[in-house]
Design an enzyme around this catalytic site. Structure first.
Site, short mmCIF file in Angstrom:
data_model
loop_
_atom_site.label_atom_id
_atom_site.label_comp_id
_atom_site.label_asym_id
_atom_site.label_seq_id
_atom_site.Cartn_x
_atom_site.Cartn_y
_atom_site.Cartn_z
N GLU A 160 0.87 -1.43 0.04
CA GLU A 160 0.08 -0.15 -0.05
C GLU A 160 0.68 1.05 -0.03
OE1 GLU A 160 -2.90 -0.35 3.34
OE2 GLU A 160 -3.79 -2.22 2.43
N GLU A 265 -6.01 -10.73 -1.46
CA GLU A 265 -6.93 -10.54 -0.34
C GLU A 265 -8.48 -10.51 -0.49
OE1 GLU A 265 -5.53 -7.28 2.14
OE2 GLU A 265 -3.39 -7.59 1.81
#
Ligand code: XIL
Length: 366
Positions: A160, A265
């Site tokens: 991220e 995910e």
């Protein structure tokens, strides 16, 4: 004679077993075996087998595992100094994966979240410097990746790093080190285990501005010979986003990077709030979960999962792994959004059947 009769019986038994296997309900790992591995993020109760039903379901359905929390910096390395590591739970996680012959993922080395503040602070009255933070990052990566060298096959090295507009997130790593923190993290990980797949991992990277940001970042790293060797797309979805068109366009664009893609995910948030706020930023999770699920959530969930898997299957040559972020709805970080294929009683939901059906259709079309 006795032994011959025995071997005949054994052969018949083997035949019977084969026939039974063909009739028995399909599992995720068997249904998708020609396309990609199927993974699941595990919590500690599952990999220690305290959750016996959960552990059994994981073994039945999946051939890859990710650690939901136990390999994050705050879990593995809560304190400064040589005694600051805590490997117990992470060791158990890796043992579970090995015992069951699974592809074992490590998550995550360098992230702005679930990282203790001391990492970015000076000791005593000393001001913090770029060199000190880089040194801490290097020690952490060499220690952790080195410990599981050859056993953990893929690492989310940097997680991220991008904003929604594709620019670099002003994370504590960025502020302490500068933009080369990303390249450094990959170099250290490669130094620790030259054979591991080293992934860049992020969410909402289907969206065009962020997609372009990821592509620019990866191309820049590749041009600098930084050892990045995988791309992770978290794919925290809701009932409409990403659409099939958007996902298809993104996966087509990522194919140009010539890196294996992992869906890292996957979950589909069916809560009412989750339809308004799609962000998977952990700091915004309260806005994305809570409240009621939408009407006909089970059916809409099945439809969105079918849509996502149709696109994954279309791109199966570039996708090596699809990992769900949790086993059952009860385990999920977004449990109010009932986002997974199994309910809180470990029972498959209509979304499970929908996912299996997509694999079967793809098989028939071959
Ligand atoms: C989440 C876990 O599922 C939660 O248990 C924890 O409280 C917060 O983090 N992106 C990631 C994951 O890369 O590590 C996050 O996992 C979800 C968003």
């Amino acid at each position: 004679m006795k032994s011959m009769r025995y071997s005949l019986a054994a052969a018949l038994l083997a035949l019977g077993a084969t026939a039974n296997a063909a009739d028995s309900p399909a599992t995720l790992k068997s249904a998708f075996q020609d396309y990609f591995m199927m993974g699941v993020a595990l919590n500690q109760r599952q990999f220690t087998e305290q959750d016996t039903n959960g552990a059994a379901l994981v073994k039945l359905q999946f051939n890859s595992v990710s650690p939901e929390n136990v390999m994050k910096w705050q879990s593995l390395h809560p304190r400064l100094g040589p005694d600051g590591y805590n490997f117990g739970p992470a060791d158990r996680y890796v043992e579970f994966g090995e015992k069951n012959g699974m592809f074992i993922v490590g998550h995550t080395l360098v992230w702005h979240s679930q990282t203790p503040r001391w990492v970015f602070e000076g000791e005593g009255t000393n001001a913090i410097t770029r060199e000190v933070v880089l040194q801490r990052m290097r020690d952490h990566i060499l220690t952790v990746v080195g410990r599981y060298k050859g056993r953990i096959k893929a690492w989310d090295v940097v997680n991220e790093a991008l904003n929604e507009d594709g620019s670099l997130r002003p994370s504590p790593w960025y502020r302490a080190i500068g933009e080369d923190y990303i390249a450094k993290a990959f170099e250290y990980a490669h130094e620790a285990d030259p054979d591991a797949e080293l992934r860049y991992n992020d969410y909402s990277i289907e969206n065009e501005p962020k997609r372009n940001g990821v592509i620019a970042l990866v191309k820049k790293l590749q041009a600098q010979n930084v050892p990045i060797s995988g791309l992770g797309s978290q794919t925290h979805a809701n009932l409409t986003q990403p659409s099939a068109e958007l996902l298809d366009a993104a996966l087509t664009a990522f194919a140009g990077l010539r890196l294996p893609i992992s869906i890292t995910e996957l979950d589909v948030n069916a809560s009412q709030r989750g339809q308004r706020n799609q962000s998977a930023d952990v700091s915004q999770n309260a806005q994305a979960v809570g409240g009621d699920v939408v009407d006909a959530a089970n059916q809409k969930l099945a439809d969105q999962y079918a849509s996502l898997f149709r696109v994954f299957l279309k791109h199966h040559r570039n996708i090596k792994l699809v990992t769900f972020w949790g086993l059952t709805d009860r385990d999920s970080w977004r449990r109010f959004g009932t986002p997974l294929l199994f309910d809180g009683a470990w029972k498959p939901k209509p979304a499970f059947d929908a996912v299996i059906a997509e694999a079967m259709k793809a098989g028939d079309a071959k």
